[in-house]
Scaffold this active site. Structure first.
Site, PDB file in Angstrom:
ATOM      1  CB  CYS A  26      16.962  97.290  41.620  1.00  0.00           C
ATOM      2  SG  CYS A  26      18.743  98.004  41.185  1.00  0.00           S
ATOM      3  CB  CYS A  37      18.000 103.965  37.528  1.00  0.00           C
ATOM      4  SG  CYS A  37      16.312 102.964  37.796  1.00  0.00           S
ATOM      5  CD  GLU A  63      19.786 109.094  43.355  1.00  0.00           C
ATOM      6  OE1 GLU A  63      20.110 107.495  43.504  1.00  0.00           O
ATOM      7  OE2 GLU A  63      17.942 109.057  43.402  1.00  0.00           O
ATOM      8  CB  CYS A  86      13.460 103.308  44.054  1.00  0.00           C
ATOM      9  SG  CYS A  86      15.237 102.120  43.985  1.00  0.00           S
ATOM     10  CB  SER A 135      24.839  97.945  42.735  1.00  0.00           C
ATOM     11  OG  SER A 135      25.438  98.040  44.893  1.00  0.00           O
TER      12      SER A 135
HETATM   13  S1  SF4 Z   1      17.082 104.007  41.789  1.00  0.00           S
HETATM   14 FE1  SF4 Z   1      19.600 102.672  42.123  1.00  0.00          FE
HETATM   15  S2  SF4 Z   1      19.077 100.807  43.494  1.00  0.00           S
HETATM   16 FE2  SF4 Z   1      15.952 102.114  42.152  1.00  0.00          FE
HETATM   17  S3  SF4 Z   1      16.126 100.569  40.895  1.00  0.00           S
HETATM   18 FE3  SF4 Z   1      16.939 102.343  39.713  1.00  0.00          FE
HETATM   19  S4  SF4 Z   1      19.078 101.794  40.339  1.00  0.00           S
HETATM   20 FE4  SF4 Z   1      18.053 100.664  41.346  1.00  0.00          FE
END
Ligand code: SF4
Length: 335
Positions: free
Chosen positions: A23, A107, A137, A205, A278
């Site tokens: 992603c 992210c 997270e 996401c 990932s």
């Molecule tokens: S939240 Fe996690 S899975 Fe979603 S785009 Fe960001 S890194 Fe990728």
């Protein structure tokens, strides 16, 4: 849903999910480590696995990245990068105390959830954070407002949730959950707290939702679904669950093609294949090759969405790369 069928129909086939793999947040985080290594030289310390993938971590280790679990493990005066999963404010404080330069590869879609948590906490809401207890997270997001956040780890957790004021409750979520299970949890929470406020936009996401939709589209047709991804990758584990819920007879998570058990192919004519957010594509290619060697050479792509999102590099790196470029230009002008 768009399907591109291979010309020669065969009894054995592979349904290849699209989108799958990297992603935008993972791509950015991995490039950030590579750029930091180029820019500052090895070692570059990374707090926690930059993304939850064994191959990616091993590859970056070979290039000079050192992965640590605690900020205190980084010697003073070094650079530490924060992983894509995000960190709590206390981790930034630890880095400052340890005289560390930081690069934040969180992210942007995780940062969005952090900002929502801060905003609702400032408005004195009780925040019900749907997510997996102990996941990096969730630890990071909870750390933004520990006094206001309660973790709800699925629908079974709802019964024990308590709030201070039922008219001031909001739910947020981890970005990599099962879309369906999260909605089940939200429904259960709404039953209990009818005035529950929803976040302004989805916290799960786009990449997580899209990968699950593609697996759902092929799950019912697959005798076996192989998900390429690591055991600690939340979004990859969810893909296994979604495949089974969609009707796949079996689904397994593997890091590498070599982990596939030949016995899984017994009586199988259709294999579904996908990979977590990932996972680099090279690992999927290895599985395709492994399957082709066993008679599964026909590949049909099951495409449910187009993705074009790209995130810019962490600001600390962009700043330093700009400075370096400016110095190069200045140096060139002097010659
Ligand atoms: S939240 Fe996690 S899975 Fe979603 S785009 Fe960001 S890194 Fe990728």
């Amino acid at each position: 849903m768009e399907r591109m069928t291979a010309p020669a129909p065969a009894s054995r086939r592979v349904l290849l999910a699209a989108p799958r793999g990297y992603c935008a947040g993972v791509d950015r985080a991995v490039i950030a480590v590579e750029k930091a290594l180029e820019q500052y030289g090895a070692p570059v310390y990374v707090r926690h696995e930059i993304v939850h993938n064994k191959y990616v971590v091993q590859t970056l280790q070979k290039k000079g990245a050192i992965f640590v679990e605690k900020t205190e493990e980084v010697p003073p005066g070094n650079i530490v990068m924060f992983s894509a999963h995000g960190v709590a404010p206390v981790v930034h404080e630890e880095a400052a105390r340890g005289r560390l330069a930081t690069i934040d590869a969180t992210c942007p879609l995780v940062t969005k959830v952090h900002k929502e948590a801060i905003r609702y906490a400032n408005e004195d809401f009780d925040i019900l954070l749907i997510g997996h207890e102990g996941h990096e997270e969730v630890i990071g997001t909870s750390g933004e407002a520990p006094d206001h956040i309660t973790i709800v780890d699925g629908p079974d957790d709802v019964a024990k949730v308590e709030v201070r004021d039922e008219s001031k409750v909001v739910w947020l979520s981890q970005t990599t959950l099962s879309v369906d299970e999260t909605m089940e949890t939200v429904d259960a929470l709404k039953q209990k707290f009818p005035l529950l406020v929803s976040p302004p936009s989805d916290d799960i996401c786009y990449a997580t939702s899209n990968r699950q939709a593609a697996v759902k589209a092929m799950g019912a047709e697959a005798d076996l679904v192989v998900v390429v991804g690591s055991k600690n990758s939340s979004n990859s584990i969810r893909l296994v669950e979604v495949a089974l819920d969609a009707g796949a007879r079996a689904a397994h998570l593997v890091d590498f093609a070599s982990e596939i058990d030949e016995a899984w192919l017994e009586g199988v004519t259709t294999v579904g294949l996908t990979s977590g957010a990932s996972v680099p594509e090279v690992l999927v290619e290895e599985v395709l090759e492994w399957l082709a060697q066993r008679g599964f050479a026909d590949v049909e792509i099951v495409k449910t969405a187009e993705e074009s999102i790209v995130f810019s590099l962490p600001k600390e790196l962009r700043r330093d790369l700009r400075t370096e470029a400016a110095e190069l230009v200045a140096g060139g002008a002097e010659e």
